[in-house]
Design a protein around this motif. Structure first.
Motif, PDB file in Angstrom:
ATOM      1  N   ASP A   1       0.854  -1.390  -0.148  1.00 41.55           N
ATOM      2  CA  ASP A   1      -0.071  -0.035   0.183  1.00 41.55           C
ATOM      3  C   ASP A   1       0.944   1.428  -0.004  1.00 41.55           C
ATOM      4  OD1 ASP A   1      -2.451  -1.437   0.065  1.00 41.55           O
ATOM      5  OD2 ASP A   1      -2.334  -1.519   2.219  1.00 41.55           O
TER       6      ASP A   1
ATOM      7  N   GLU B   1       2.256   0.156   4.104  1.00 43.00           N
ATOM      8  CA  GLU B   1       2.700  -1.125   4.352  1.00 43.00           C
ATOM      9  C   GLU B   1       2.612  -2.056   3.453  1.00 43.00           C
ATOM     10  OE1 GLU B   1       0.385  -3.125   7.447  1.00 43.00           O
ATOM     11  OE2 GLU B   1      -1.563  -2.691   6.630  1.00 43.00           O
TER      12      GLU B   1
ATOM     13  N   ASN C   1       1.232  -5.840   3.003  1.00 42.12           N
ATOM     14  CA  ASN C   1       0.555  -6.977   3.553  1.00 42.12           C
ATOM     15  C   ASN C   1       0.736  -8.031   3.190  1.00 42.12           C
ATOM     16  OD1 ASN C   1      -1.630  -4.876   5.246  1.00 42.12           O
ATOM     17  ND2 ASN C   1      -1.363  -4.157   2.899  1.00 42.12           N
TER      18      ASN C   1
END
Ligand code: ADP
Ligand code: MG
Length: 500
Positions: free
Chosen positions: A123, A137, A139
């Motif tokens: 992201d 981050e 994921n």
């Protein structure tokens, strides 16, 4: 770059009506809170696509396989993770610590499947100061919106094509075809699952690839279930691969593991499970009892390929993200031998690729007694408006923002500050889009967060990568007045890209 279409009230009402019908007709839906099995709501979406620079989007796509490889390397062995395990778990014994202890137990019991599958999403926000994308981050577990995200691009294309965006009261297209970027994330994630399933069959050398099934391990009462269902339907349609769903609590009753071969079967139909795909298990509340932890442990030692493995889940922690802001460490992990076998030449990452990856990082500080940690402890009090404070948690709603940071830190013993990381706030541009939520139109400035999906299958024993892909995008937008952008949580909505 075009401005947003300016619609008269009546034209906007018509556009919203079209938007709602399209969403309901095409499964761009969520269950409402306290839902019945038959109840759906149109998912919150923007009325228009949001502008985003094409060059920034291209860069995010380009670095995705490099990020996939970096995190796969970290989770290819416990060598590096065990060297930082105290930093990871000391202040979070109950969750990250328990994931780690569960991994150690699985290792002691015997991990029988060397392959791992990553269905991931990185992201970003566009940073106005540098005009570069910066990572929020990476994921690694239960990444969502590969099912619903692509539908929003189709919705916006439909509205454009049907003339709903015509600002002059006619029915002309407003955007050029191709301005609104489509996303094939659903199909590409399904392809990642199918690829792992094929490799599973390659190992045993028996059975047709459609003789096994994928087990989706899911949360109870999941409101975002249709996002997952779209992935299941695509998996069956494109690859003939069936899936079944079970909560952690249900898994023991619906599965059976052969004690010798460690093959796992879905007992009601006696189908062999080739992949255990978690859409739960990332938050402490996902484990309702010790029995759920035991189930996670047992699944880890089966022959099925896990997405993610315990080590991979741990590699996605905020603490690891903070440590990775060190260039030398990233280079060492990517190019050196962190797995148990040397990287082969074709897996080498170029220094240009590493630089592009590092360019997406903002400063992230520990809050410990290291020199950087001490600096951060001062910054958190002198300039809190520049930071976000994050605990080791996933799933939204856990962070502390800006001026809330000092009083929060003062409310806990200083030793516990160690459990948090302090991150530079990214300052993205805002745009006057409109959000349609529960039939209401909200006209406010929105901030957008770009997610790039990826898939990777790697061998955790050999450290080799079998496939590594970029899998298109998700755009989420939220009111600029809100800190977080969770869609199901009610903070944000799903959007699409108008690339310029
Ligand atoms: P979680 O693991 O709970 O999803 P994130 O790190 O993704 O936590 O943060 C949640 C949300 O907070 C993000 O989606 C974003 O909207 C906002 N956010 C997080 N970090 C930053 C940052 N450094 N700058 C600006 N906004 C941020
Ligand atoms: Mg997040």
């Amino acid at each position: 770059m075009k401005d947003f279409p300016q619609l008269e009230n009546a034209a906007q009402d018509r556009a919203v009506q079209q938007l709602l019908h399209w969403s309901l007709a095409n499964g761009l839906v969520l269950h409402p809170p306290n839902f019945k099995a038959y109840s759906t709501d149109a998912a919150p979406v923007t009325l228009f696509p949001t502008p985003f620079p094409r060059s920034s989007f291209d860069l995010a796509v380009r670095v995705q396989p490099v990020f996939n490889r970096l995190y796969a390397k970290i989770a290819a062995s416990d060598k590096w993770l065990s060297s930082i395990v105290d930093q990871l778990t000391e202040f979070d014994q109950d969750f990250t610590g328990r994931l780690w202890r569960t991994y150690l137990q699985a290792k002691a019991d015997g991990i029988t499947q060397p392959l791992a599958l990553g269905l991931v999403r990185s992201d970003y926000m566009l940073d106005q100061n540098t005009d570069q994308i910066k990572q929020i981050e990476y994921n690694v577990i239960a990444v969502s919106f590969a099912g619903l995200g692509p539908k929003v691009a189709h919705l916006h294309r439909y509205l454009n094509q049907s003339g709903a965006y015509d600002a002059h009261g006619g029915s002309e297209q407003y955007y050029d075809e191709g301005d609104i970027a489509t996303s094939e994330a659903t199909a590409k994630l399904a392809e990642g699952l199918a690829r792992a399933n094929d490799l599973y069959h390659g190992q045993s050398g028996s059975g047709s690839p459609t003789s096994t099934i994928v087990l989706f391990v899911v949360q109870e009462n999941e409101r975002n279930v249709f996002d997952q269902r779209h992935l299941e339907y695509t998996l069956l349609r494109n690859h003939g691969l069936k899936s079944r769903r079970a909560t952690l609590a249900e898994v023991p009753a619906v599965t059976r593991t052969d004690p010798d071969t460690k093959q796992i079967f879905y007992s009601p139909t006696n189908d062999e499970i080739s992949i255990v795909y978690y859409r739960t298990g990332y938050a402490p509340t996902d484990y309702k009892s010790d029995r759920d932890w035991e189930t996670r442990l047992n699944l880890e030692t089966t022959r099925a390929i896990k997405s993610p493995t315990l080590l991979s889940q741990i590699s996605g922690s905020k603490k690891v993200q903070q440590l990775l802001t060190d260039k030398a460490l990233v280079e060492r992990i990517l190019n050196d031998n962190v797995g148990s076998s040397p990287s082969s030449a074709n897996e080498k990452v170029t220094s240009e690729e590493i630089d592009l990856l590092l360019q997406t990082f903002v400063n992230i500080y520990p809050l410990d007694d290291s020199p950087r940690g001490r600096e951060a402890k001062q910054l958190a009090f002198s300039n809190p408006e520049r930071y976000v404070l994050k605990p080791q948690r996933e799933g939204g709603g856990n962070n502390i923002y800006k001026n809330d940071i000092p009083s929060f830190l003062k409310s806990i013993p200083e030793l516990q500050w160690n459990a948090y990381i302090l991150m530079d706030l990214i300052n993205p541009p805002s745009h006057p889009n409109k959000i349609v939520r529960a039939g209401e139109v909200y006209h406010e400035q929105v901030l957008s967060e770009l997610g790039i999906f990826g898939t990777i299958v790697w061998d955790t024993e050999l450290g080799t990568v079998h496939s590594n892909t970029t899998a298109d995008y998700l755009l989420r937008s939220k009111f600029s007045s809100s800190n977080e952008g969770g869609v199901a949580a009610g903070f944000g909505c799903v959007d699409s890209l108008y690339l310029y």
